[in-house]
Design an enzyme around this catalytic site. Structure first.
Site, mmCIF file in Angstrom:
data_model
loop_
_atom_site.group_PDB
_atom_site.id
_atom_site.type_symbol
_atom_site.label_atom_id
_atom_site.label_comp_id
_atom_site.label_asym_id
_atom_site.label_seq_id
_atom_site.Cartn_x
_atom_site.Cartn_y
_atom_site.Cartn_z
ATOM 1 N N SER A 53 -33.415 39.567 -34.847
ATOM 2 C CA SER A 53 -35.042 39.542 -34.960
ATOM 3 C C SER A 53 -35.507 41.096 -35.112
ATOM 4 C CB SER A 53 -35.754 38.886 -33.677
ATOM 5 O OG SER A 53 -35.188 39.462 -32.387
ATOM 6 N N ASP A 230 -41.079 44.882 -25.189
ATOM 7 C CA ASP A 230 -40.373 43.964 -24.241
ATOM 8 C C ASP A 230 -38.871 44.338 -23.632
ATOM 9 O OD1 ASP A 230 -39.022 43.359 -26.369
ATOM 10 O OD2 ASP A 230 -39.113 41.266 -26.382
ATOM 11 N N HIS A 233 -37.520 44.426 -28.639
ATOM 12 C CA HIS A 233 -38.297 44.397 -29.860
ATOM 13 C C HIS A 233 -39.049 45.411 -30.035
ATOM 14 C CE1 HIS A 233 -37.017 40.139 -29.265
ATOM 15 N NE2 HIS A 233 -36.723 40.186 -30.616
#
Length: 251
Positions: A53, A230, A233
């Protein structure tokens, strides 16, 4: 001097300080890295960003066009690609992003033929590993550091068999401590994944991007939450930091 003028100058000076400090942060982090050769951009290079991601960064998966804003996502891959396309405009580069959120190494392997080999990159950048550790914490994945190491080597062996002349860039998995999902409980176990990635980069003569050291250095100057939302990310500032670190080994 009125308040609006003072505010403008204060903001401008803060921006100038950050502009100066980002390259210094990257320089401080990259210097201890192993002596892998830097990669030089050549005419008609095809560059592929792969990973999870952090690389995906919300890219449009229905768009396969190279050098496309939506297809490159909203993270470091887009920012690094923009710099390369500006700096090497006459070289007709083609830059792709095929990161997919949640991926671990074995999931890269499962889609490698279509999402890597078929693209035939000259330069292949891989950032993978945080999920190989993170997902074990929830009990939804039982992989180990040895599985990560073995899967990664198998993936690179497969890649070099199909693309023997490809130039490799290995990104260090990273986590920023004390930001939401990331706590002291990650260490020292997560360090093994970082060290494995560097060892693999060295074994395969790949350029290595020490992202953990980059974020550790950055967190000495500004709160860790400035760089990541977080712990994993990145914010926009963190994505720019990653892009600058990547561009320090690929020019």
């Amino acid at each position: 001097m009125d308040k609006s003028r003072r505010a403008f100058l204060g903001t401008s000076l803060m921006g100038a300080a950050m502009a100066v400090s980002l390259p210094e942060i990257v320089k401080a982090a990259i210097q201890p890295s192993h002596s892998a050769p830097k990669i030089r951009i050549q005419e008609n290079d095809v560059i592929l960003f792969q990973g999870d991601s952090i690389t995906d960064a919300g890219r449009d998966k229905n768009n396969d066009a190279p050098n496309n804003n939506g297809a490159l996502g909203n993270g470091y891959a887009l920012l690094a690609a923009a710099d390369l396309l500006r700096a090497h405009a006459p070289k007709q580069l083609k830059i792709y992003n095929k990161g997919i959120s949640g991926n671990k190494v074995h999931q890269l392997d499962a889609r490698w033929e279509d999402d890597c080999v078929a693209i035939k990159p000259n330069i292949l950048s891989i950032l993978i590993g945080v999920n190989d550790y993170w997902h074990t914490l929830s009990g939804n994945y039982d992989g180990t550091i040895q599985v990560y190491r073995d899967d990664y080597r198998k993936l690179l062996d497969r890649t070099l068999k199909a693309l023997p002349n490809v130039k490799l860039v290995i990104g260090e998995p990273f986590a920023v401590n004390n930001v939401k999902a990331v706590t002291d409980a990650w260490w020292p176990a997560f360090d093994e994944y970082r060290h494995a990635a560097q060892e693999i980069a060295h074994a395969y003569n790949a350029a290595f991007v020490p992202y953990q050291r980059v974020f550790d250095e950055a967190s000495k100057t500004v709160a860790p939450s400035y760089w990541t939302g977080d712990g994993v990310h990145t914010t926009l500032a963190g994505a720019q930091l990653m892009a600058e670190a990547w561009l320090a080994v690929v020019k």
